[in-house]
Design a protein around this motif. Structure first.
Motif, PDB file in Angstrom:
ATOM      1  N   MET A 250      37.880  36.459  33.958  1.00 52.93           N
ATOM      2  CA  MET A 250      37.661  36.958  35.295  1.00 52.93           C
ATOM      3  C   MET A 250      39.016  37.103  35.978  1.00 52.93           C
ATOM      4  SD  MET A 250      35.119  35.435  38.235  1.00 52.93           S
ATOM      5  CE  MET A 250      34.761  34.107  37.156  1.00 52.93           C
ATOM      6  N   ALA A 251      39.340  38.274  36.400  1.00 54.43           N
ATOM      7  CA  ALA A 251      40.620  38.525  37.040  1.00 54.43           C
ATOM      8  C   ALA A 251      40.589  38.061  38.491  1.00 54.43           C
ATOM      9  CB  ALA A 251      40.914  40.020  36.975  1.00 54.43           C
ATOM     10  N   ASP A 252      41.760  37.910  39.050  1.00 58.65           N
ATOM     11  CA  ASP A 252      41.896  37.560  40.454  1.00 58.65           C
ATOM     12  C   ASP A 252      41.607  38.814  41.262  1.00 58.65           C
ATOM     13  OD1 ASP A 252      42.567  36.264  42.792  1.00 58.65           O
ATOM     14  OD2 ASP A 252      44.698  36.674  42.537  1.00 58.65           O
ATOM     15  N   SER A 253      40.348  38.997  41.650  1.00 68.80           N
ATOM     16  CA  SER A 253      39.999  40.260  42.272  1.00 68.80           C
ATOM     17  C   SER A 253      38.868  40.101  43.278  1.00 68.80           C
ATOM     18  CB  SER A 253      39.582  41.259  41.205  1.00 68.80           C
ATOM     19  OG  SER A 253      38.464  40.773  40.504  1.00 68.80           O
TER      20      SER A 253
ATOM     21  N   ILE B 192      35.255  41.120  44.623  1.00 65.34           N
ATOM     22  CA  ILE B 192      33.981  41.512  44.040  1.00 65.34           C
ATOM     23  C   ILE B 192      33.037  41.921  45.165  1.00 65.34           C
ATOM     24  CG2 ILE B 192      32.028  40.751  42.620  1.00 65.34           C
ATOM     25  CD1 ILE B 192      34.775  40.732  41.178  1.00 65.34           C
ATOM     26  N   GLU B 193      32.422  43.098  45.028  1.00 66.53           N
ATOM     27  CA  GLU B 193      31.462  43.530  46.037  1.00 66.53           C
ATOM     28  C   GLU B 193      30.191  42.707  45.920  1.00 66.53           C
ATOM     29  OE1 GLU B 193      30.814  47.722  46.286  1.00 66.53           O
ATOM     30  OE2 GLU B 193      29.177  47.497  47.738  1.00 66.53           O
ATOM     31  N   VAL B 194      29.751  42.158  47.046  1.00 67.44           N
ATOM     32  CA  VAL B 194      28.576  41.287  47.065  1.00 67.44           C
ATOM     33  C   VAL B 194      27.329  42.045  47.501  1.00 67.44           C
ATOM     34  CG1 VAL B 194      27.542  39.267  48.175  1.00 67.44           C
ATOM     35  CG2 VAL B 194      29.965  39.251  47.543  1.00 67.44           C
ATOM     36  N   CYS B 195      27.416  42.724  48.655  1.00 65.21           N
ATOM     37  CA  CYS B 195      26.239  43.367  49.224  1.00 65.21           C
ATOM     38  C   CYS B 195      26.660  44.237  50.397  1.00 65.21           C
ATOM     39  CB  CYS B 195      25.226  42.322  49.704  1.00 65.21           C
ATOM     40  SG  CYS B 195      25.841  41.279  51.048  1.00 65.21           S
TER      41      CYS B 195
ATOM     42  N   ASN C 198      33.297  18.033  49.908  1.00 65.86           N
ATOM     43  CA  ASN C 198      33.359  19.352  50.537  1.00 65.86           C
ATOM     44  C   ASN C 198      32.994  20.463  49.557  1.00 65.86           C
ATOM     45  OD1 ASN C 198      34.284  18.017  52.788  1.00 65.86           O
ATOM     46  ND2 ASN C 198      36.423  18.559  52.446  1.00 65.86           N
ATOM     47  N   LEU C 199      32.534  21.589  50.108  1.00 70.51           N
ATOM     48  CA  LEU C 199      32.300  22.804  49.328  1.00 70.51           C
ATOM     49  C   LEU C 199      33.602  23.579  49.207  1.00 70.51           C
ATOM     50  CD1 LEU C 199      29.084  24.199  51.046  1.00 70.51           C
ATOM     51  CD2 LEU C 199      29.227  23.299  48.711  1.00 70.51           C
ATOM     52  N   LYS C 200      33.783  24.289  48.118  1.00 73.04           N
ATOM     53  CA  LYS C 200      34.898  25.219  47.993  1.00 73.04           C
ATOM     54  C   LYS C 200      34.546  26.476  48.773  1.00 73.04           C
ATOM     55  CE  LYS C 200      37.928  27.566  44.844  1.00 73.04           C
ATOM     56  NZ  LYS C 200      38.388  27.783  43.503  1.00 73.04           N
ATOM     57  N   THR C 201      35.522  26.993  49.498  1.00 76.04           N
ATOM     58  CA  THR C 201      35.315  28.246  50.227  1.00 76.04           C
ATOM     59  C   THR C 201      36.095  29.368  49.543  1.00 76.04           C
ATOM     60  OG1 THR C 201      37.142  27.794  51.723  1.00 76.04           O
ATOM     61  CG2 THR C 201      34.953  27.064  52.429  1.00 76.04           C
ATOM     62  N   TYR C 202      35.723  30.602  49.841  1.00 83.03           N
ATOM     63  CA  TYR C 202      36.340  31.777  49.220  1.00 83.03           C
ATOM     64  C   TYR C 202      36.668  32.808  50.295  1.00 83.03           C
ATOM     65  CZ  TYR C 202      34.402  29.593  45.103  1.00 83.03           C
ATOM     66  OH  TYR C 202      34.097  28.679  44.126  1.00 83.03           O
ATOM     67  N   PRO C 203      37.765  33.535  50.125  1.00 82.18           N
ATOM     68  CA  PRO C 203      38.080  34.610  51.079  1.00 82.18           C
ATOM     69  C   PRO C 203      37.010  35.698  51.045  1.00 82.18           C
ATOM     70  CG  PRO C 203      39.979  34.086  49.690  1.00 82.18           C
ATOM     71  CD  PRO C 203      38.801  33.367  49.107  1.00 82.18           C
ATOM     72  N   VAL C 204      36.723  36.233  52.214  1.00 86.43           N
ATOM     73  CA  VAL C 204      35.735  37.304  52.362  1.00 86.43           C
ATOM     74  C   VAL C 204      36.357  38.428  53.167  1.00 86.43           C
ATOM     75  CG1 VAL C 204      33.480  37.928  53.351  1.00 86.43           C
ATOM     76  CG2 VAL C 204      33.819  35.665  52.338  1.00 86.43           C
TER      77      VAL C 204
ATOM     78  N   ILE D 185      33.925  39.278  48.166  1.00 86.21           N
ATOM     79  CA  ILE D 185      34.539  37.952  48.093  1.00 86.21           C
ATOM     80  C   ILE D 185      35.593  37.968  47.015  1.00 86.21           C
ATOM     81  CG2 ILE D 185      32.504  36.737  48.931  1.00 86.21           C
ATOM     82  CD1 ILE D 185      32.069  35.697  46.076  1.00 86.21           C
ATOM     83  N   LYS D 186      36.583  37.093  47.197  1.00 91.41           N
ATOM     84  CA  LYS D 186      37.638  36.950  46.199  1.00 91.41           C
ATOM     85  C   LYS D 186      37.329  35.694  45.410  1.00 91.41           C
ATOM     86  CE  LYS D 186      42.555  37.459  45.714  1.00 91.41           C
ATOM     87  NZ  LYS D 186      43.815  37.683  46.428  1.00 91.41           N
ATOM     88  N   VAL D 187      37.030  35.883  44.130  1.00 92.63           N
ATOM     89  CA  VAL D 187      36.654  34.744  43.279  1.00 92.63           C
ATOM     90  C   VAL D 187      37.789  34.474  42.328  1.00 92.63           C
ATOM     91  CG1 VAL D 187      34.221  35.230  43.453  1.00 92.63           C
ATOM     92  CG2 VAL D 187      35.505  36.267  41.613  1.00 92.63           C
TER      93      VAL D 187
END
Length: 105
Positions: free
Chosen positions: A1-4, A6-9, A87-93, A102-104
């Protein structure tokens, strides 16, 4: 999985003060839309007993796990209500046009 990104919705797929589940790359994410119309992403499973947070209740900036009512601040990932303590991990949106990404990685 690349640092990219991803379209969610589409933006309209999430109501204000709500959450949806998003599965990608063998992982589950929770995508939130705040009352201020901002979007946020966290890991999709509660850190307490791995229950899907998308089945939980969103109140202001908080997601409540549907199993034991543990709470997290979904903007920071901070555990804010017992029994959760990790804590939960958060991701950039980001939003581009009408789509949420989102950036996974």
């Amino acid at each position: 999985m690349a640092d990219s990104w991803i379209e969610v919705c589409a933006k309209d797929a999430i109501d204000e003060e709500d959450v949806i589940r998003f599965d990608y790359g063998g992982k589950t994410y929770a995508i939130y839309r705040s009352p201020e119309d901002t979007f946020h992403a966290t890991d999709g499973l509660c850190t307490h007993e791995k229950i899907h947070l998308a089945d939980g209740l969103v109140m202001d900036d908080t997601i409540e796990c549907p199993k034991h009512n543990g709470r997290f601040d979904y903007k920071t990932g901070e555990a804010v209500g017992a029994p959760v303590c990790i804590n939960l991990k958060t991701y950039p949106v980001k939003v581009e046009g009408e789509a949420v990404f989102i950036k996974v990685a």
